[in-house]
Design a protein around this motif. Structure first.
Motif, short mmCIF file in Angstrom:
data_model
loop_
_atom_site.label_atom_id
_atom_site.label_comp_id
_atom_site.label_asym_id
_atom_site.label_seq_id
_atom_site.Cartn_x
_atom_site.Cartn_y
_atom_site.Cartn_z
N ILE A 198 0.72 -1.07 -0.02
CA ILE A 198 -0.02 0.01 -0.09
C ILE A 198 0.84 1.15 -0.26
O ILE A 198 1.99 1.27 0.75
CB ILE A 198 -0.90 0.01 1.20
N TRP A 199 0.81 2.04 -1.01
CA TRP A 199 1.53 3.33 -1.06
C TRP A 199 0.95 4.70 -0.72
O TRP A 199 1.35 5.83 -0.55
CB TRP A 199 2.14 3.41 -2.60
N GLN A 200 -0.42 4.50 -0.75
CA GLN A 200 -1.25 6.19 -0.76
C GLN A 200 -2.65 5.53 -0.07
O GLN A 200 -3.12 4.63 -0.04
CB GLN A 200 -1.52 6.22 -2.02
N PHE A 201 -2.85 6.76 0.83
CA PHE A 201 -4.44 6.42 1.42
C PHE A 201 -5.24 7.61 1.00
O PHE A 201 -4.88 9.05 1.19
CB PHE A 201 -3.79 6.77 3.27
N GLU A 202 -6.32 7.19 0.13
CA GLU A 202 -7.28 8.38 -0.29
C GLU A 202 -8.48 7.78 0.56
O GLU A 202 -8.40 7.11 1.03
CB GLU A 202 -7.36 7.96 -1.85
N THR A 203 -9.45 9.06 0.29
CA THR A 203 -10.83 8.83 1.01
C THR A 203 -11.86 9.40 -0.08
O THR A 203 -11.37 10.09 -0.87
CB THR A 203 -10.65 9.77 2.12
N GLN A 204 -12.92 8.94 0.16
CA GLN A 204 -14.03 9.93 -0.26
C GLN A 204 -15.08 10.05 0.89
O GLN A 204 -15.96 8.94 1.12
CB GLN A 204 -14.70 9.31 -1.37
N VAL A 205 -14.91 11.00 1.73
CA VAL A 205 -15.57 11.14 2.88
C VAL A 205 -16.13 12.47 3.04
O VAL A 205 -15.73 13.47 2.48
CB VAL A 205 -14.61 10.76 4.20
N PRO A 206 -17.36 12.78 3.68
CA PRO A 206 -17.85 14.18 3.83
C PRO A 206 -17.15 15.03 4.70
O PRO A 206 -16.05 14.73 5.55
CB PRO A 206 -19.15 13.78 4.47
N PRO A 214 -9.41 12.20 8.34
CA PRO A 214 -8.49 11.62 7.42
C PRO A 214 -6.80 12.05 7.42
O PRO A 214 -6.38 11.02 7.21
CB PRO A 214 -9.20 12.55 6.06
N GLU A 215 -6.75 13.10 7.77
CA GLU A 215 -5.28 13.55 7.91
C GLU A 215 -4.58 12.73 9.14
O GLU A 215 -3.60 12.50 8.99
CB GLU A 215 -5.22 14.85 8.29
N GLU A 216 -5.55 12.78 10.17
CA GLU A 216 -5.14 12.32 11.43
C GLU A 216 -4.92 10.74 11.19
O GLU A 216 -3.64 10.24 11.50
CB GLU A 216 -6.05 12.19 12.60
N LEU A 217 -5.69 9.80 10.37
CA LEU A 217 -5.36 8.36 9.95
C LEU A 217 -4.36 8.35 9.30
O LEU A 217 -3.47 7.63 9.37
CB LEU A 217 -6.85 8.05 9.16
N ALA A 218 -4.11 9.24 8.17
CA ALA A 218 -2.98 9.45 7.26
C ALA A 218 -1.76 9.56 8.08
O ALA A 218 -0.68 8.61 7.60
CB ALA A 218 -3.00 10.48 6.13
N ASN A 219 -1.64 10.20 9.10
CA ASN A 219 -0.44 10.43 10.01
C ASN A 219 0.00 9.31 10.56
O ASN A 219 1.30 8.79 10.63
CB ASN A 219 -0.71 11.59 11.20
N GLN A 220 -0.94 8.31 10.94
CA GLN A 220 -0.98 7.00 11.65
C GLN A 220 -0.20 6.06 10.59
O GLN A 220 0.15 4.96 11.13
CB GLN A 220 -1.98 6.44 12.37
N LEU A 221 -0.41 6.33 9.42
CA LEU A 221 -0.04 5.27 8.22
C LEU A 221 1.55 5.72 7.94
O LEU A 221 2.01 4.88 7.29
CB LEU A 221 -0.87 5.19 7.13
N SER A 222 2.09 6.78 8.13
CA SER A 222 3.04 7.32 7.42
C SER A 222 4.36 6.33 7.59
O SER A 222 5.29 6.08 6.98
CB SER A 222 3.34 8.88 8.01
N PHE A 223 4.35 5.80 9.15
CA PHE A 223 5.50 5.01 9.22
C PHE A 223 5.53 3.83 8.40
O PHE A 223 6.68 2.98 8.43
CB PHE A 223 5.74 4.63 10.81
N LEU A 224 4.59 3.45 7.73
CA LEU A 224 4.44 2.43 6.65
C LEU A 224 4.89 2.69 5.30
O LEU A 224 4.77 1.79 4.39
CB LEU A 224 3.14 1.56 6.73
N ILE A 254 3.25 5.24 3.64
CA ILE A 254 2.13 5.34 2.93
C ILE A 254 1.85 6.87 2.72
O ILE A 254 1.78 7.58 3.99
CB ILE A 254 1.02 4.55 3.58
N GLU A 255 1.72 7.36 1.69
CA GLU A 255 1.44 8.89 1.44
C GLU A 255 -0.03 9.41 1.37
O GLU A 255 -0.91 8.10 1.37
CB GLU A 255 1.75 9.43 0.16
N ARG A 256 -0.55 10.49 1.97
CA ARG A 256 -1.91 10.80 1.74
C ARG A 256 -2.19 11.25 0.50
O ARG A 256 -1.54 12.00 -0.07
CB ARG A 256 -2.04 12.09 3.01
N GLY A 257 -3.31 10.75 0.02
CA GLY A 257 -3.95 11.14 -1.31
C GLY A 257 -4.93 12.14 -1.12
O GLY A 257 -5.17 12.78 -0.10
#
Ligand SMILES: [Zn+2]
Length: 457
Positions: A360-368, A375-385, A387-390
């Motif tokens: 997994i290289w990117q975290f995208e969302t489609q949320v209201p 979404p940004e907070e979740l993305a921060n928790q993935l960065s050590f893997l 994974i970039e924020r899309g």
């Protein structure tokens, strides 16, 4: 005046502090537990064992086949052993298609055999069909063609797809496979061949579905391996008439079906609120469906099992859905949306891995917008893997499309799909293509997101 300035400065500072406290939607406890689950995932090959077992003990599992029944039984037993609170089967009806025999050859000018694979819902030739070829590079060109150019011929759709990290070119070209049949038939074609919607240079033909025709009048249709499509292209470019022999025998029956397999880890405080993890259980009949989508099945079961192993259930429900018959038209996905219409407003989010087994290289969302900074907070928790924020416009997995249309927030944990379409829908989609380290990373990412959403305040 001075005092008032001090006071308003104090108010402003207080407001900033208050806002930053409000901004953090995830608690330290949540994050600590999520990270500990990810650490277990990164050290475990359990998900690999799951996909190994599915692809070995069941193997290919074409929707509606006996193997599909064995896949459903495998899934039910596996989920029951895995510590879920609820495991159930929900029926899905669909027409069943089967390939029986397929061969193709160049008759003239240079006789030789070709490598092909019948397309789902293809008709039969009833013995060998021998006919000249007319080729097109796009659906628009086929639509614009005069009927006398096409009538009595084998239409060859020659559109080359290229590798892309998100598989975008496949998505753009897929309508050629779904819809060429309709236009070719309207203009009196005898059969349809398409250049495989695949990448790489291997001599495998990539199967896949055409649009279902309830009157069972689809043309005989098959995909050609890329090197074989190149061969036809060279002959056509030379200006000579190309004549092919095509022999396809297929079978179709209107009444058939399978099951969506659904398993819940029931939430401790808000059981009605659901985080849905989806993957499709069916595969094509040619490979063992390791990449498509055995590995997705393994990622989501592995993720949920880790959460089920915690001493306490998270606040919300984690639901695993193994969708029936994605490959021939997303029948299980449509049925799920219909059967669960009343609870869709309680689906907090849905995610589906179905782009092979890359990291997994990117975290995208489609949320209201109501998700605020989440979404940004979740993305921060993935960065050590790694994974970039899309962005906030994720396409989402194929089985999530009906849910997306009905407004369910969608998460895109995007796998690196660069090489996926080298193997997709071919005999070459087998277990050895899965890299265990990438699978461990994927489960770690899924468990972080799933747990945090399930247990946050
Ligand atoms: Zn798939």
């Amino acid at each position: 005046m001075k005092t008032r300035t001090k006071f308003s400065l104090f108010c402003a500072l207080f407001a900033v502090l208050q806002a930053s406290a409000d901004e953090s939607l995830l608690s330290d406890d949540n994050i600590k537990t999520a990270k500990s689950l990810a650490a277990i995932a990164l050290a475990s090959d359990h998900a690999h064992t799951l996909v190994r077992d599915l692809t070995t003990q069941v193997g290919p599992r074409l929707a509606g086949s006996d193997a599909d029944k064995r896949a459903v039984a495998w899934a039910k037993t596996t989920l029951e052993k895995a510590g879920f609170d609820v495991v159930k089967l929900e029926p899905v009806e669909f027409p069943v298609w089967k390939r029986k025999l397929e061969s193709a050859r160049i008759v003239a000018p240079y006789p030789q055999k070709l490598i092909i694979s019948s397309l789902g819902f293809s008709g039969s030739t009833n013995g060998e069909l021998v006919a000249p070829v007319v080729s097109f590079t796009s659906l628009a060109a086929l639509q614009d063609a005069a009927p006398e150019q096409v009538a009595g011929k084998i239409v060859f759709m020659n559109r080359q797809i290229e590798r892309h990290i998100n598989g975008d070119d496949y998505g753009d070209a897929a309508p050629i496979r779904y819809r060429s049949n309709t236009f070719a038939k309207e203009k009196g074609a005898k059969a349809l061949l398409i250049r495989s919607l695949g990448t790489g240079s291997h001599r495998f033909a990539h199967t896949g579905a055409m649009t279902y025709d309830e009157f069972d009048t689809n043309l005989p249709a098959a995909a050609l391996s890329r090197p074989d499509a190149d061969q036809l292209e060279r002959i056509l470019d030379s200006g000579q008439e190309l004549v092919l022999g095509l022999n396809l025998d297929t079978e179709q029956r209107k009444e058939g079906g399978s099951f969506n397999v659904i398993a819940d880890i029931v939430g401790s405080e808000k059981p009605e609120e659901i985080i849905l993890l989806g993957a499709h259980l069916d595969s094509w009949d040619v490979g063992t469906g390791a990449l498509d989508d055995g590995v997705g099945v393994a990622i989501i079961i592995g993720t949920a099992e880790l959460i089920a192993s915690l001493p306490k259930r998270p606040r919300r429900t984690i639901r695993v859905v193994l969708f029936a018959n994605e490959e021939q038209g997303g029948w299980g996905a449509k049925q799920y949306a219909k059967a669960h219409a009343a609870e869709l407003q309680n689906h907090v989010a849905a995610a589906e891995p179905d782009l092979g087994a890359g990291r997994i290289w990117q975290f995208e969302t489609q949320v209201p917008a109501s998700w605020k900074s989440l979404p940004e907070e979740l993305a921060n928790q993935l960065s050590f893997l790694g994974i970039e924020r899309g962005g906030n416009k994720t396409r989402g997995g194929p089985d999530l499309q009906p849910l997306k249309e009905l407004g369910v927030p969608i998460l895109g944990l995007n796998q690196d799909g660069t090489y996926y379409f080298d193997y997709h829908h071919t005999e070459d989609d087998t277990l050895d293509k899965i890299e265990p380290a990438a699978l461990r990373q994927s489960v770690a990412a899924y468990v972080i997101i799933s747990y945090l959403l399930a247990d946050m305040e």
